[in-house]
Design a protein around this motif. Sequence first.
Motif, PDB file in Angstrom:
ATOM      1  N   GLU A  47      -7.207  12.057   9.904  1.00  0.00           N
ATOM      2  CA  GLU A  47      -6.718  12.314   8.543  1.00  0.00           C
ATOM      3  C   GLU A  47      -5.344  12.985   8.547  1.00  0.00           C
ATOM      4  O   GLU A  47      -5.038  13.816   9.412  1.00  0.00           O
ATOM      5  CB  GLU A  47      -7.706  13.196   7.771  1.00  0.00           C
ATOM      6  CG  GLU A  47      -8.999  12.473   7.421  1.00  0.00           C
ATOM      7  CD  GLU A  47      -9.987  13.362   6.668  1.00  0.00           C
ATOM      8  OE1 GLU A  47      -9.637  14.539   6.380  1.00  0.00           O
ATOM      9  OE2 GLU A  47     -11.100  12.892   6.384  1.00  0.00           O
ATOM     10  N   PRO A  72      -3.655   4.003   4.267  1.00  0.00           N
ATOM     11  CA  PRO A  72      -4.761   4.488   3.435  1.00  0.00           C
ATOM     12  C   PRO A  72      -6.069   4.459   4.230  1.00  0.00           C
ATOM     13  O   PRO A  72      -6.344   3.496   4.950  1.00  0.00           O
ATOM     14  CB  PRO A  72      -4.802   3.490   2.277  1.00  0.00           C
ATOM     15  CG  PRO A  72      -3.438   2.883   2.251  1.00  0.00           C
ATOM     16  CD  PRO A  72      -2.987   2.837   3.676  1.00  0.00           C
ATOM     17  N   LYS A  73      -6.864   5.482   4.057  1.00  0.00           N
ATOM     18  CA  LYS A  73      -8.124   5.583   4.809  1.00  0.00           C
ATOM     19  C   LYS A  73      -9.061   4.434   4.469  1.00  0.00           C
ATOM     20  O   LYS A  73      -9.826   3.967   5.322  1.00  0.00           O
ATOM     21  CB  LYS A  73      -8.802   6.923   4.524  1.00  0.00           C
ATOM     22  CG  LYS A  73      -9.933   7.252   5.484  1.00  0.00           C
ATOM     23  CD  LYS A  73     -10.430   8.676   5.275  1.00  0.00           C
ATOM     24  CE  LYS A  73     -11.455   9.061   6.322  1.00  0.00           C
ATOM     25  NZ  LYS A  73     -11.901  10.462   6.141  1.00  0.00           N
ATOM     26  N   LYS A  74      -8.996   3.931   3.263  1.00  0.00           N
ATOM     27  CA  LYS A  74      -9.879   2.824   2.862  1.00  0.00           C
ATOM     28  C   LYS A  74      -9.569   1.550   3.662  1.00  0.00           C
ATOM     29  O   LYS A  74     -10.428   0.695   3.854  1.00  0.00           O
ATOM     30  CB  LYS A  74      -9.751   2.542   1.365  1.00  0.00           C
ATOM     31  CG  LYS A  74      -8.361   2.101   0.934  1.00  0.00           C
ATOM     32  CD  LYS A  74      -8.270   1.893  -0.559  1.00  0.00           C
ATOM     33  CE  LYS A  74      -6.849   1.419  -0.920  1.00  0.00           C
ATOM     34  NZ  LYS A  74      -6.685   1.246  -2.368  1.00  0.00           N
ATOM     35  N   GLU A 131       0.828  -1.200   0.000  1.00  0.00           N
ATOM     36  CA  GLU A 131       0.000   0.000   0.000  1.00  0.00           C
ATOM     37  C   GLU A 131       0.866   1.254   0.000  1.00  0.00           C
ATOM     38  O   GLU A 131       2.060   1.202   0.301  1.00  0.00           O
ATOM     39  CB  GLU A 131      -0.942   0.015   1.212  1.00  0.00           C
ATOM     40  CG  GLU A 131      -0.236  -0.020   2.550  1.00  0.00           C
ATOM     41  CD  GLU A 131      -1.191  -0.123   3.725  1.00  0.00           C
ATOM     42  OE1 GLU A 131      -2.267  -0.705   3.575  1.00  0.00           O
ATOM     43  OE2 GLU A 131      -0.839   0.408   4.812  1.00  0.00           O
ATOM     44  N   ASP A 149      -4.311  15.610   3.137  1.00  0.00           N
ATOM     45  CA  ASP A 149      -4.561  14.416   2.316  1.00  0.00           C
ATOM     46  C   ASP A 149      -5.618  13.550   3.005  1.00  0.00           C
ATOM     47  O   ASP A 149      -5.319  12.715   3.849  1.00  0.00           O
ATOM     48  CB  ASP A 149      -3.281  13.617   2.109  1.00  0.00           C
ATOM     49  CG  ASP A 149      -3.450  12.517   1.057  1.00  0.00           C
ATOM     50  OD1 ASP A 149      -4.612  12.139   0.765  1.00  0.00           O
ATOM     51  OD2 ASP A 149      -2.424  12.033   0.535  1.00  0.00           O
ATOM     52  N   GLU A 208      -7.230  11.111   1.963  1.00  0.00           N
ATOM     53  CA  GLU A 208      -7.219   9.693   1.598  1.00  0.00           C
ATOM     54  C   GLU A 208      -6.361   8.848   2.541  1.00  0.00           C
ATOM     55  O   GLU A 208      -6.366   7.631   2.478  1.00  0.00           O
ATOM     56  CB  GLU A 208      -6.697   9.528   0.155  1.00  0.00           C
ATOM     57  CG  GLU A 208      -7.556  10.207  -0.900  1.00  0.00           C
ATOM     58  CD  GLU A 208      -8.981   9.692  -0.878  1.00  0.00           C
ATOM     59  OE1 GLU A 208      -9.157   8.456  -0.880  1.00  0.00           O
ATOM     60  OE2 GLU A 208      -9.915  10.513  -0.844  1.00  0.00           O
ATOM     61  N   HIS A 209      -5.604   9.524   3.426  1.00  0.00           N
ATOM     62  CA  HIS A 209      -4.707   8.821   4.342  1.00  0.00           C
ATOM     63  C   HIS A 209      -4.981   9.256   5.779  1.00  0.00           C
ATOM     64  O   HIS A 209      -5.422  10.368   6.036  1.00  0.00           O
ATOM     65  CB  HIS A 209      -3.244   9.102   3.991  1.00  0.00           C
ATOM     66  CG  HIS A 209      -2.796   8.465   2.727  1.00  0.00           C
ATOM     67  ND1 HIS A 209      -2.063   7.300   2.691  1.00  0.00           N
ATOM     68  CD2 HIS A 209      -3.013   8.813   1.426  1.00  0.00           C
ATOM     69  CE1 HIS A 209      -1.822   6.964   1.441  1.00  0.00           C
ATOM     70  NE2 HIS A 209      -2.389   7.864   0.653  1.00  0.00           N
TER      71      HIS A 209
END
Length: 386
Positions: A105, A96-98, A46, A109, A111-112
């Motif tokens: 956060e 990664p946030k997913k 990742e 960014d 997304e992370h």
Amino acid sequence: LAKKGDIYKAKYTGLYCSGCEAYVLEKDLVENKCPTHKTAPDYLEEENYFFKLSKYSTQIRDLIKSDKLRIVPEARKNEMLNIIGEGLADVSFSRPKKNLPWGIEVPGDAEHVMYVWCDALSNYITALDYEGFADGRGGALFKKFWPANVHIIGKDILRFHAGIWIGMLLSAEIGVPKNIYVHGFITSQGQKMSKSLGNVVDPFETIEKYGVDAVRYYLSREIPTTDDGDFSKERFEALYNTELANNLGNLVNRVFVVAEKYFESRVPASDKKFDKDSRTKECKDFISRTAAEWQKNIEEFNLKAAIEEVLALSDFGNRYVEEMKPWVLAKENPDLLKNVVCNMIDILKNIGIMLKPFMPQTAEKILAGLAGDTVKKPPVLFPRLQ
């Protein structure tokens, strides 16, 4: 750290131990499992944000080697120097946030999210209002308490505190702690505590049954300060009866009973002609030596040796009472009895002072009973276990 240019984004491929909350190297595994958690790590690929820890390897090594950052015991210092080896690797500070939706956060960014060690270690200074210090609005606690005199940590998180955290502080140009004191694990019946083995010791249940100070005493007295140690109910109860009830508790009772019986609970004025007799000098010398050794052991983080000095003083106090026989002096030499009781009180006061870091409730009861010109006997401190 970002302003310093020490944060960058890169793709990570490798092994991750969820128990350690850290990426691990294959060479550190034992039979393909994490040596601490005995589980196989997961393989991850990742994109993460990384901290340039490698940039600070030499500085960290020099701090540890020179003892400017002192790691206690020496074996853990050597362990950390071995971990550093030819250099520390850069370390991931995000996920990664997913894959980890509950994190905070990464600034700039969404997304992370920030991940454990950067987020966790920074609490040492954010709890002290480092932000207020940095922007000039406050930070009184940070000014007072940082750099820390000592981090007290378990042996399994040494590399994070003596590696990652020190690198973060160097990057941010913040002072590093003076000492890192590393302790071992508490085993039960000679084995690591495990629900499957049925040997887990419930600390709350133990405290409820024996009292918090008795548990503190056992952990300080019986568990080697920097190594693994065992908790055994049988050993606990043996120490409780012999050292707390029969030794310390007995001395406390003797001091108060003698003062109460022969001086109506008043602290007698010593008779000057006995102030310099050999037994009084022996008492003062023993107290002085014990206090000096206690202080030395405290400063060296040798808590087991420090509490053993208190026990030695209690032993001495009981022997002194047996040898001086205040119940005989009351009839044959009441003037000398005054000095003997003063010495007994002095021994007990010093025991109370030295017990404060280990058994604060017990120490407070002893010292409260000896405050002022009169003595007031506390309730039984350690009822014998049947």
